[in-house]
Scaffold this motif. Structure first.
Motif, PDB file in Angstrom:
ATOM      1  N   TRP A 223      49.221  46.673  39.152  1.00 24.09           N
ATOM      2  CA  TRP A 223      50.479  45.983  39.420  1.00 24.09           C
ATOM      3  C   TRP A 223      50.660  45.810  40.925  1.00 24.09           C
ATOM      4  O   TRP A 223      49.990  46.459  41.713  1.00 24.09           O
ATOM      5  CB  TRP A 223      51.661  46.752  38.825  1.00 24.09           C
ATOM      6  CG  TRP A 223      51.794  48.160  39.350  1.00 24.09           C
ATOM      7  CD1 TRP A 223      51.176  49.276  38.877  1.00 24.09           C
ATOM      8  CD2 TRP A 223      52.569  48.583  40.476  1.00 24.09           C
ATOM      9  NE1 TRP A 223      51.514  50.379  39.628  1.00 24.09           N
ATOM     10  CE2 TRP A 223      52.377  49.988  40.613  1.00 24.09           C
ATOM     11  CE3 TRP A 223      53.413  47.938  41.373  1.00 24.09           C
ATOM     12  CZ2 TRP A 223      52.997  50.730  41.622  1.00 24.09           C
ATOM     13  CZ3 TRP A 223      54.031  48.675  42.371  1.00 24.09           C
ATOM     14  CH2 TRP A 223      53.820  50.065  42.472  1.00 24.09           C
ATOM     15  N   ILE A 224      51.603  44.929  41.297  1.00 27.67           N
ATOM     16  CA  ILE A 224      51.821  44.618  42.708  1.00 27.67           C
ATOM     17  C   ILE A 224      53.294  44.307  42.963  1.00 27.67           C
ATOM     18  O   ILE A 224      53.969  43.734  42.105  1.00 27.67           O
ATOM     19  CB  ILE A 224      50.958  43.392  43.146  1.00 27.67           C
ATOM     20  CG1 ILE A 224      51.060  43.122  44.656  1.00 27.67           C
ATOM     21  CG2 ILE A 224      51.340  42.147  42.371  1.00 27.67           C
ATOM     22  CD1 ILE A 224      50.229  44.032  45.487  1.00 27.67           C
ATOM     23  N   ASP A 237      53.650  34.869  47.784  1.00 29.62           N
ATOM     24  CA  ASP A 237      52.914  34.803  46.521  1.00 29.62           C
ATOM     25  C   ASP A 237      51.415  34.922  46.757  1.00 29.62           C
ATOM     26  O   ASP A 237      50.713  35.655  46.049  1.00 29.62           O
ATOM     27  CB  ASP A 237      53.199  33.480  45.813  1.00 29.62           C
ATOM     28  CG  ASP A 237      54.642  33.339  45.368  1.00 29.62           C
ATOM     29  OD1 ASP A 237      55.392  34.329  45.457  1.00 29.62           O
ATOM     30  OD2 ASP A 237      55.014  32.237  44.929  1.00 29.62           O
ATOM     31  N   LYS A 238      50.925  34.196  47.757  1.00 30.44           N
ATOM     32  CA  LYS A 238      49.494  34.207  48.050  1.00 30.44           C
ATOM     33  C   LYS A 238      49.024  35.595  48.463  1.00 30.44           C
ATOM     34  O   LYS A 238      47.971  36.075  48.009  1.00 30.44           O
ATOM     35  CB  LYS A 238      49.186  33.196  49.162  1.00 30.44           C
ATOM     36  CG  LYS A 238      47.706  33.074  49.498  1.00 30.44           C
ATOM     37  CD  LYS A 238      47.478  32.003  50.562  1.00 30.44           C
ATOM     38  CE  LYS A 238      46.000  31.887  50.903  1.00 30.44           C
ATOM     39  NZ  LYS A 238      45.779  30.839  51.947  1.00 30.44           N
ATOM     40  N   LEU A 239      49.807  36.265  49.317  1.00 33.87           N
ATOM     41  CA  LEU A 239      49.469  37.610  49.748  1.00 33.87           C
ATOM     42  C   LEU A 239      49.441  38.566  48.561  1.00 33.87           C
ATOM     43  O   LEU A 239      48.515  39.377  48.420  1.00 33.87           O
ATOM     44  CB  LEU A 239      50.478  38.093  50.785  1.00 33.87           C
ATOM     45  CG  LEU A 239      50.365  39.553  51.236  1.00 33.87           C
ATOM     46  CD1 LEU A 239      49.019  39.805  51.916  1.00 33.87           C
ATOM     47  CD2 LEU A 239      51.520  39.902  52.182  1.00 33.87           C
ATOM     48  N   ALA A 240      50.450  38.481  47.695  1.00 35.86           N
ATOM     49  CA  ALA A 240      50.525  39.382  46.554  1.00 35.86           C
ATOM     50  C   ALA A 240      49.364  39.167  45.590  1.00 35.86           C
ATOM     51  O   ALA A 240      48.706  40.129  45.153  1.00 35.86           O
ATOM     52  CB  ALA A 240      51.852  39.182  45.825  1.00 35.86           C
ATOM     53  N   LEU A 241      49.090  37.920  45.257  1.00 36.66           N
ATOM     54  CA  LEU A 241      48.024  37.645  44.299  1.00 36.66           C
ATOM     55  C   LEU A 241      46.654  37.998  44.868  1.00 36.66           C
ATOM     56  O   LEU A 241      45.794  38.532  44.160  1.00 36.66           O
ATOM     57  CB  LEU A 241      48.072  36.177  43.890  1.00 36.66           C
ATOM     58  CG  LEU A 241      49.284  35.781  43.038  1.00 36.66           C
ATOM     59  CD1 LEU A 241      49.376  34.259  42.894  1.00 36.66           C
ATOM     60  CD2 LEU A 241      49.230  36.438  41.666  1.00 36.66           C
ATOM     61  N   GLY A 242      46.452  37.714  46.163  1.00 38.31           N
ATOM     62  CA  GLY A 242      45.179  38.075  46.789  1.00 38.31           C
ATOM     63  C   GLY A 242      44.974  39.579  46.835  1.00 38.31           C
ATOM     64  O   GLY A 242      43.868  40.078  46.581  1.00 38.31           O
ATOM     65  N   THR A 243      46.042  40.322  47.147  1.00 44.58           N
ATOM     66  CA  THR A 243      45.948  41.785  47.206  1.00 44.58           C
ATOM     67  C   THR A 243      45.692  42.366  45.826  1.00 44.58           C
ATOM     68  O   THR A 243      44.864  43.266  45.662  1.00 44.58           O
ATOM     69  CB  THR A 243      47.237  42.371  47.792  1.00 44.58           C
ATOM     70  OG1 THR A 243      47.475  41.810  49.083  1.00 44.58           O
ATOM     71  CG2 THR A 243      47.144  43.883  47.918  1.00 44.58           C
ATOM     72  N   ARG A 245      44.321  40.849  43.280  1.00 40.41           N
ATOM     73  CA  ARG A 245      42.960  40.478  42.850  1.00 40.41           C
ATOM     74  C   ARG A 245      41.918  41.385  43.501  1.00 40.41           C
ATOM     75  O   ARG A 245      40.983  41.847  42.843  1.00 40.41           O
ATOM     76  CB  ARG A 245      42.709  39.013  43.216  1.00 40.41           C
ATOM     77  CG  ARG A 245      41.396  38.463  42.638  1.00 40.41           C
ATOM     78  CD  ARG A 245      41.255  36.983  42.956  1.00 40.41           C
ATOM     79  NE  ARG A 245      42.288  36.185  42.318  1.00 40.41           N
ATOM     80  CZ  ARG A 245      43.235  35.549  42.964  1.00 40.41           C
ATOM     81  NH1 ARG A 245      43.298  35.595  44.296  1.00 40.41           N
ATOM     82  NH2 ARG A 245      44.131  34.839  42.312  1.00 40.41           N
ATOM     83  N   ALA A 246      42.106  41.673  44.793  1.00 40.86           N
ATOM     84  CA  ALA A 246      41.173  42.559  45.485  1.00 40.86           C
ATOM     85  C   ALA A 246      41.238  43.991  44.933  1.00 40.86           C
ATOM     86  O   ALA A 246      40.234  44.706  44.895  1.00 40.86           O
ATOM     87  CB  ALA A 246      41.470  42.566  46.980  1.00 40.86           C
TER      88      ALA A 246
END
Length: 250
Positions: A223-224, A237-243, A245-246
């Motif tokens: 979760w994030i 959104d981009k930061l959250a999804l990238g983090t 995913r990593a």
């Protein structure tokens, strides 16, 4: 930023993830409180909770530096009297998030139970989960606000009126993370409410105002929660999804 597979603790200052994009978690989990609704009313509430009500995203006249300041109960009553003229699509046909829809959901709960919205929220959601750091109007020294050119906190939007259920609540990042894990990971109150957005196995929600943005989500692998003192929701959104995913795909 908070990311993980378990639960958070600790008590930081209250942050305010408010409407402007897609938002608000806390209103969604209380939508079934109160006396049983008639089938037609229940369907309308379901459409509003699922973002398929056909209502516009914002009430008319929402503009300026403090856009929701004038959106009080009287303004909401005026909207209700002309609600049929505001619908932009048949209910259930298209998905479009509506802050107005959530203001109406909250008003319906208050009217049905004759109980203030914040009290309903604590009774049916926060107290059962043991979460305390959530409030509509916290003390100024507990608020985490964006600062202006000379370091002074910028005045936040007025969100304590009729728009409150759509995203006017303040919460510590730790309390918000607890909501994510308790509702989406541990599912302590049962299956997540239909208000959460779906993208494959990911359940998510986001929101933004002039000076703040947030993204919360959970998948089976983790979760994030990301909150930024910036209204640029796409970057959040981009930061959250990238983090995330990593984190789940090392």
């Amino acid at each position: 930023m908070t990311c993980g597979r378990g639960r958070p603790d600790r008590r930081p200052r209250l942050a305010h993830p408010r409407p402007g994009g897609r938002t608000r978690r806390t209103a969604d989990q209380t939508q079934e409180a109160g006396p049983p609704a008639r089938p037609r009313r229940r369907r309308r509430s379901r459409y509003r909770a699922e973002h398929t009500s056909g209502l516009p995203r914002l009430p008319a006249g929402i503009r300026g530096r403090d856009p929701y300041a004038g959106f009080d109960d009287q303004a909401l009553d005026s909207v209700v009297r002309h609600l049929d003229t505001l619908v932009t699509a048949p209910a259930g046909s298209t998905e479009e998030y509506s802050n107005l829809g959530y203001a109406l959901l909250g008003a319906a709960l208050v009217a049905a139970t004759r109980t203030p919205y914040e009290e309903l929220l604590h009774r049916h959601l926060l107290d059962p989960l043991g979460i305390t750091d959530v409030a509509a109007d916290p003390p100024s020294d507990r608020r985490l606000c964006h600062r202006g050119l000379f370091g002074r906190p910028r005045r936040p939007w007025t969100m304590t009126g009729a728009i409150l259920p759509a995203g006017g609540l303040w919460a510590t990042p730790r309390a918000t993370a607890r909501l994510v894990t308790d509702l989406l990971v541990d599912r302590r109150l049962g299956e997540p409410a239909p208000a959460w957005q779906k993208a494959g196995h990911l359940l998510w929600h986001n929101g933004a105002t002039r000076d703040a943005s947030i993204f919360a989500g959970a998948a089976p692998q983790g979760w994030i929660l990301v909150h930024r003192l910036s209204g640029e929701s796409a970057a959040t959104d981009k930061l959250a999804l990238g983090t995330l995913r990593a984190f789940i795909e090392p």
